[in-house]
Enzyme design. Structure first.
Site: not given
Ligand code: AQP
Length: 331
Positions: A111, A194, A197
């Site tokens: 990050k 992956k 968001k």
């Molecule tokens: N693509 C994914 N496939 C499976 N699981 C996922 N999770 C997130 N993306 C995927 C799971 O969702 C939970 C919450 O995640 P988070 O919002 O706390 O953080 P993250 O993993 O960083 O999700 P994003 O969407 O990628 O957010 P940003 O873009 O802000 O970094 C977790 O259990 C995660 O594993």
């Protein structure tokens, strides 16, 4: 009853990856665990956030959790910043965490990128806050995906360090709660990234609030290759986008990738995608509609968050009172 803690960041639109990788499993866990689900806005601010959007996203995520089937009366659903115990325990645990442990964390490196010196202390200390999130509730289990295993390991190390330093058996070492069919959903535009968001392209993800037309358009536009579907998953080797769509189909249908390949052996993606649209709309459609309905009632969402913060705050205050006593801090 064992207690589970898990968090989700209010950093944008909830998507199919959040649903299949986390939220759907949380719905199942509430049957067998005392469940605490936290919208981790303090984690979100380790990177820049617009204040109005952040507030909006906390409500949006709450609506998503409830619409997906989380029972906010049985579980505790709340925003992390409403319970000050998270930040306080993070400070106290940070005083026991050697820098060497944090230097090993790969997510900070990813990050912070090349500009490590410009990254905030919060981004660096993020895993200590995550340990505090879990330990302030003395949670016994944490559902984790692959990307969070290292942080949970650190939480266990920090809990152990506290217990050893003060000669107590106070914090349970939280166990990972691994799912049989943990699904990692990849971007619809690039099968090596992956679904996220914060991806700039809305076509990379299916949002939980997308309507049937949007879901259909995104799946139709999803990147694939010109080859037909193989009869077995082995035939998908080296075809990241195809693997992703087959995995999504399997997860949504509750079946296996073997079953999906057997069903669509020799078919072109146009046929497969049409069926995938129907399946995705049948699963996500009702959740998206309920989310829209709940978003129209912000008073109800705010009541859920207030009630959750009160219940979470009561547990956190008890833990901190005991931590103060153990550490010799003010009563
Ligand atoms: N693509 C994914 N496939 C499976 N699981 C996922 N999770 C997130 N993306 C995927 C799971 O969702 C939970 C919450 O995640 P988070 O919002 O706390 O953080 P993250 O993993 O960083 O999700 P994003 O969407 O990628 O957010 P940003 O873009 O802000 O970094 C977790 O259990 C995660 O594993």
């Amino acid at each position: 009853m064992n207690r589970i803690f898990s968090g989700i960041q209010p950093t944008g639109n909830l998507h199919l990856g959040n649903y299949l990788g986390a939220i759907r499993n949380w719905v199942g866990l509430q049957e067998s665990f005392e469940s605490i689900y936290c919208i981790v806005d303090l984690h979100a601010v380790t990177l820049p956030q617009d204040p109005a959007e952040l507030r909006h996203n906390v409500r949006e995520v709450t609506a998503g959790l409830v619409a997906a089937g989380i029972d906010a009366e049985r579980c505790i659903v709340f925003a992390q910043s409403a319970v000050p115990g998270h930040s306080e325990l993070a400070w106290l645990l940070g005083c026991l965490t050697p820098l060497g442990w944090l230097n090993r964390m790969t997510q900070f490196k990813e990050k912070a990128g090349k500009r490590r010196d410009a990254a905030g202390l919060g981004l660096y200390a993020y895993p200590v806050l995550m340990a505090a999130d879990i330990l302030v509730y003395q949670a016994t289990h944490v559902p984790v995906g692959d990307d969070q295993k290292q942080h949970l390991e650190l939480s266990r190390d920090i809990a152990g360090a506290f217990n050893r330093r003060f000669g107590v058996d106070f914090f349970p070492l939280p166990e990972p709660q691994i799912f049989g069919a943990a699904t990692r959903v990849m971007s619809l535009r690039d099968g090596s990234q992956k679904m996220s968001k914060s991806d700039a392209s809305d076509y990379s993800r299916i949002n939980m609030t997308d309507d049937a037309d949007a879901i259909a358009l995104k799946i139709r536009k999803a990147r694939t290759d010109p080859d037909p579907l193989p009869g077995t998953p082995e035939g998908l080797a080296g075809r990241a986008e195809a693997i992703n769509l087959v995995g999504i189909y399997a997860a949504l249908s509750g079946g296996t990738e073997d079953e999906v390949c057997a069903k669509y052996a020799g078919e072109m993606f146009s046929t497969f995608k049409a069926d995938l649209v129907e399946l995705a709309v049948s699963v996500l459609g009702p959740i998206g509609a309920e989310m829209q309905r709940l978003k129209g009632d912000p008073g109800y969402i705010d009541r859920i968050l207030r009630d959750g913060a009160e219940r979470a705050g009561a547990i956190a205050s008890r833990t901190l009172a005991e931590v103060h006593a153990i550490m010799g801090l003010a009563a």
